[in-house]
Scaffold this active site. Structure first.
Site, PDB file in Angstrom:
ATOM      1  N   SER A 102       0.817  -1.206   0.000  1.00 28.37           N
ATOM      2  CA  SER A 102       0.000   0.000   0.000  1.00 28.37           C
ATOM      3  C   SER A 102       0.857   1.264   0.000  1.00 28.37           C
ATOM      4  O   SER A 102       1.562   1.545  -0.942  1.00 28.37           O
ATOM      5  CB  SER A 102      -0.957  -0.043   1.199  1.00 28.37           C
ATOM      6  OG  SER A 102      -1.911   0.970   1.128  1.00 28.37           O
ATOM      7  N   ASP A 270      -2.391   6.263  -3.440  1.00 25.72           N
ATOM      8  CA  ASP A 270      -1.277   5.588  -2.786  1.00 25.72           C
ATOM      9  C   ASP A 270      -0.766   4.479  -3.693  1.00 25.72           C
ATOM     10  O   ASP A 270      -1.242   4.308  -4.818  1.00 25.72           O
ATOM     11  CB  ASP A 270      -1.678   5.062  -1.409  1.00 25.72           C
ATOM     12  CG  ASP A 270      -2.730   3.967  -1.465  1.00 25.72           C
ATOM     13  OD1 ASP A 270      -3.433   3.867  -2.488  1.00 25.72           O
ATOM     14  OD2 ASP A 270      -2.856   3.207  -0.486  1.00 25.72           O
ATOM     15  N   ASP A 272      -1.013   1.270  -3.961  1.00 24.19           N
ATOM     16  CA  ASP A 272      -1.878   0.221  -4.524  1.00 24.19           C
ATOM     17  C   ASP A 272      -3.227   0.754  -4.988  1.00 24.19           C
ATOM     18  O   ASP A 272      -4.078  -0.016  -5.425  1.00 24.19           O
ATOM     19  CB  ASP A 272      -2.074  -0.929  -3.531  1.00 24.19           C
ATOM     20  CG  ASP A 272      -2.974  -0.575  -2.360  1.00 24.19           C
ATOM     21  OD1 ASP A 272      -2.990   0.606  -1.962  1.00 24.19           O
ATOM     22  OD2 ASP A 272      -3.655  -1.469  -1.831  1.00 24.19           O
TER      23      ASP A 272
END
Length: 473
Positions: A102, A270, A272
């Site tokens: 992430s 972000d 992901d």
């Protein structure tokens, strides 16, 4: 208020330093166990990843584990996390795996698991998988819970290879296959276009910060297809620059870019792609609470807010609660983590929820935070208006400090910290609040304080952070 820490699986799957904590061996074991516990005899498993360099290693390892257990693996390549549930539903996968850390820096990576219902696995399902990992001890006779929707069948007698269990060790039902799945980008873009086909972005000048992550191809493309004039930053991933001074955790570059380029609006995703932050044309940062409030009021007015409620976490600003109360919108509060927001939405039959960090879930589109969809929903809510003119909520001053510690799990064992949190909470009762919790993914304790004035907010935060550092660092 102090929130306890978790074990191998954190608030968003398994996460840690790639090759040290999140190893090929761990990925192999997780793939094998998850496939073995699947109720399908030969489960079909989707694997997607973000752009970090360790992704290819983990992709190969988890695919090998699934294939060893007899499963069929389809590798979807680099895609945002929210593409996983959409593809699971579209093609009927038995399991989905997302390899991503992430918003973390590139040395970290992680493994997230989705069930055949397209929801992330429940805590119980993750713990069952953990119990079956080699070295985790003997398999307990309790039934497995492999999906968020329903418990899976128990593992076959003898358990997973390498794990103690009664009776002889059976072999797999035949070695599975590993293949590339082409066209996944277009599948995801098609779903976005269908959801927002009535949204015209003609004349909108938008700057997108793709964090050198999983959105770098699909985000600019869907904005262009809807008519926007698109410029990008941080859209040249090299395996090591993901989230590096960019994206939703470092929005300074986006703020500067919006102002320098005279753009109407900016969005930062972000690594992901499951969260975002916004920037208005004046350079003001717009967080998840504000974007969620804007979307909730819009959907309520349009008669598209099922159940008349939204779900948020304990981190959500007090001003959000005030704005929703004034609009007659119910609010459910959960632990930190979009998985808990999802659980609350499903339990109540609601569709909209999110986190201050920028995870925004619209169940009318997908059962996952989706930064791209959330950005488009915000533009739909504005209806051609200016984000700088928004008035969805008034935020209470809030301060969040991350304190690096030796062991985040030691937080709930510290009497001194517990007493201090209780004392500061009593002093702010009715005027603000204190929340101290361990990070679900890093060796950090997060201290969040809301108070009527910035000075009081900062003072309380400093006192608590200094004590935690002295006690736990």
């Amino acid at each position: 208020m102090i929130v306890p820490a978790r074990r191998l699986f954190g608030t968003d799957g398994v996460r840690g330093l790639a090759g040290v904590e999140v190893t090929a061996e761990l990925a192999l074991g997780l793939g094998r166990v998850a496939a073995t516990l699947s109720p399908a005899d030969r489960p079909r498993v989707l694997v997607i990843r973000d752009t970090r360099e360790s992704g290819e290693m983990l992709e190969a390892a988890i695919a090998a584990g699934v294939a060893e257990a007899g499963g069929e693996v389809l590798l979807g390549g680099v895609l945002p996390t929210p593409a996983a549930p959409l593809l699971i539903r579209r093609y009927g996968f038995d399991l989905g795996v997302v390899l991503s850390a992430s918003h973390n820096a590139y040395p970290d990576n992680g493994i997230k698991l989705f069930g055949p219902d397209a929801f992330k696995l429940t805590d119980a399902a993750e713990l069952e998988i953990e119990r079956h990992l080699p070295g985790a001890g003997a398999r307990a006779p309790a039934p497995a819970a492999a999906t968020a929707a329903a418990p899976a069948a128990a593992a076959p007698p003898g358990g997973v290879a390498g794990t103690p269990g009664p009776g002889p060790e059976p072999g797999p039902p035949g070695i599975g296959r590993i293949r590339r799945m082409h066209g996944c980008d277009e599948d995801y873009l098609r779903e976005l276009h269908l959801r927002f086909e009535s949204l015209s972005l003609d004349g909108v000048d938008v700057l997108l910060d793709c964090a050198h992550g999983a959105t770098y191809r699909v985000a600019p493309e869907i904005f262009r297809r809807l008519g926007a004039k698109v410029a990008t930053i941080a859209a040249q991933p090299d395996g090591r620059n993901i989230n590096d001074g960019c994206g939703s955790t470092h929005p300074e570059a986006l703020v500067a870019g919006v102002l320098a380029g005279g753009h109407d609006i900016g969005f930062a995703f972000d690594g992901d792609g499951d969260r975002l932050l916004g920037v208005d044309r004046r350079g003001a940062l717009v967080d998840g609470d504000e974007l969620l409030a804007l979307s909730a009021l819009h959907l309520r007015r349009a008669g598209r807010l099922p159940g008349g409620g939204v779900a948020v976490t304990v981190m959500t600003n007090f001003g959000f609660h005030t704005a929703m109360a004034e609009a007659g919108i119910a609010v459910a509060t959960t632990d930190v983590g979009d998985r808990y927001v999802l659980e609350a939405l499903r339990a109540r039959g609601w569709a909209l929820g999110g986190e201050q960090s920028g995870h925004i879930i619209d169940m009318g589109f997908a059962p996952s935070g989706d930064g791209i969809a959330a950005a488009l929903l915000a533009l739909e809510a504005l209806g051609g208006g200016d984000l700088a003119g928004r008035a969805a909520m008034e935020k209470l001053p809030q301060r969040l400090v991350n304190v690096r510690v030796r062991d985040r799990r030691a937080l709930d064992r510290s009497a001194a910290v517990g007493d201090a949190v209780a004392r500061e909470s009593r002093a702010l009762e009715g005027r603000g609040r204190v929340l101290v919790r361990p990070s679900g993914t890093e060796a950090l304790v997060r201290v969040m304080v809301e108070a009527p004035t910035p000075d009081e907010t900062d003072a309380v935060c400093r006192r608590l952070a200094a004590l935690i550092e002295a006690e736990l660092a």
